[in-house]
Design an enzyme around this catalytic site. Structure first.
Site, PDB file in Angstrom:
ATOM      1  N   ASP A  69      10.205  47.028  25.909  1.00 30.12           N
ATOM      2  CA  ASP A  69       8.806  47.243  26.275  1.00 30.12           C
ATOM      3  C   ASP A  69       7.929  46.840  25.084  1.00 30.12           C
ATOM      4  O   ASP A  69       8.336  46.945  23.927  1.00 30.12           O
ATOM      5  CB  ASP A  69       8.536  48.675  26.710  1.00 30.12           C
ATOM      6  CG  ASP A  69       9.329  49.710  25.917  1.00 30.12           C
ATOM      7  OD1 ASP A  69       9.910  49.356  24.876  1.00 30.12           O
ATOM      8  OD2 ASP A  69       9.363  50.871  26.340  1.00 30.12           O
ATOM      9  N   GLU A 128       3.892  52.339  28.925  1.00 26.67           N
ATOM     10  CA  GLU A 128       3.144  53.583  28.720  1.00 26.67           C
ATOM     11  C   GLU A 128       2.170  53.852  29.857  1.00 26.67           C
ATOM     12  O   GLU A 128       1.653  54.953  29.990  1.00 26.67           O
ATOM     13  CB  GLU A 128       2.386  53.530  27.389  1.00 26.67           C
ATOM     14  CG  GLU A 128       3.274  53.436  26.153  1.00 26.67           C
ATOM     15  CD  GLU A 128       4.080  54.702  25.886  1.00 26.67           C
ATOM     16  OE1 GLU A 128       3.856  55.719  26.583  1.00 26.67           O
ATOM     17  OE2 GLU A 128       4.928  54.683  24.986  1.00 26.67           O
TER      18      GLU A 128
END
Length: 376
Positions: A69, A128
């Site tokens: 990520d 997130e």
């Protein structure tokens, strides 16, 4: 003093944190580095602000995926680093700069020393929030190169350098954001009987929500409701017409998530009736649990213990959330914690992972992927 190129890469990335689906500088940095690598057996695609790279195997029977990520968090950094964030109010406070660097390190190893199987490296945006994994999984770009197995890691400040921690089965919880908007009738503070005060309604609602876990979830299960933010009102002498609660739900089972939401909705309905107001619930981003494939995880832990210098720790499940769960719901795979021994934890403004973990992770994962992807 010469700095290891991957430590420098992490520091470069650390300076340009960007929130979900706005990672344009990060994407360009990744692409710029990829362009320096041998390209004969490599293909590159972009998806939104992410990057997908395929390295063709010599004699492929399957495709192995690695996911990193790439997004940051809206946190003002307090590390004191010389290479601190250049983006005001933004920070890589969850280690995604390290995740990305390790992914680029693995890519570097395998474009110069190919293995039998195909490899796909996924540099995914928006972990997130609002969640990049599910739309990525559903995209044409990903489906064209969909791996047969996938792995990912997450830094763990509480574990020492040279260690990994994981377990088969449930590793991370089901998570859901929670937003509740209340609307009543405002008025003068001196005449409360003519208004419907949403500050009072919100206060009652917060208190009642605390009974959901203690009285509606099996004590042998685990769940959390946290209200982290309340807003309402304008000045001290006006009764608030509106109030907003923002929070998160975490559960260790899909069934408990459903039950918790049913109870929240029932309680909010009671607040509407009690305070003669209207309410709206929004669950925002919802992440599926990270449930590690049992055989692959056992095999990975055994190999790491026997063939690398990493210490292997069997951990317990955590209430953290990760949208990687959507990927391994659809593709056999696993996630593990990587020890980075920081005094401060994830999402903390002073998080300072030990950078020695980067080279260790690249080395041991290169060893594992070679073993997993070669048949000689």
């Amino acid at each position: 003093m010469m700095i290891n190129k991957f430590i420098q890469m992490r520091r470069d990335l650390h300076q340009i944190p960007e929130i979900g689906f706005q990672e344009w500088k990060t994407q360009q940095y990744i692409l710029n580095y990829i362009n320096t690598l041998p390209s004969e057996h490599m293909e590159v695609k972009t998806w939104k602000t992410g990057v997908i790279v395929k390295v063709h195997g010599r004699n492929p029977e399957k495709t192995i995926g690695y996911r990193a990520d790439i997004d940051g968090l809206p946190i003002t950094e307090e590390t004191g680093y010389e290479f601190a964030s250049l983006h005001e109010g933004m920070m890589h406070a969850c280690g995604h700069d390290i995740h990305t660097t390790i992914g680029l390190g693995l890519l570097t190893a395998f474009v110069t020393e190919r293995i039998d199987d195909h490899l796909v490296f996924i540099f995914q945006p928006a972990e997130e929030g609002p969640g990049g994994a599910l739309p990525l999984l559903q995209s044409e770009e990903f489906q064209a190169w969909k791996p047969d197995m996938i792995l990912g890691l997450h830094i763990a400040p509480e574990y020492p350098i040279g260690s990994i921690a994981t377990k088969e089965g449930l590793l991370f919880a089901n998570t859901s954001e929670l937003y509740i908007d209340l609307k009543g009738k405002g008025g003068h503070a001196a005449y409360p009987h003519t208004a419907n005060d949403m500050i009072v309604a919100a206060s009652h609602l917060v208190t009642q929500l605390q009974s959901v876990i203690s009285r509606n979830v099996n004590p042998l299960d685990s769940a959390v409701i946290t209200i982290g933010k309340i807003t309402g009102g304008t000045v001290q002498n006006i009764i608030a017409e509106k109030a907003r609660l923002e929070g998160t739900i975490r559960t260790l089972s899909v069934e408990s998530m459903k039950r918790v939401k049913e109870r929240i909705e029932a309680i909010v309905g009671g607040i509407e009736a009690s305070f003669q107001c209207t309410a709206h619930i929004d669950y925002g981003a919802m992440y599926h649990q990270v449930y590690n494939h049992e055989m692959l995880t056992q095999e990975f832990m055994k190999f790491t213990s026997e063939h690398t210098d990493m210490d292997v720790i069997t951990c317990t499940e955590a209430m953290t959330g990760e949208d990687f769960g959507y990927l391994i719901r659809d593709i056999p795979g696993f996630m593990f914690w990587l020890g980075v021994e920081s005094e401060y934890g994830l999402h903390h403004a002073k998080l300072q992972p030990n950078e020695l973990a980067i080279e260790k992770a690249i080395t041991f994962l290169t060893t594992y992927v070679k073993w997993k992807g070669n048949r000689a």
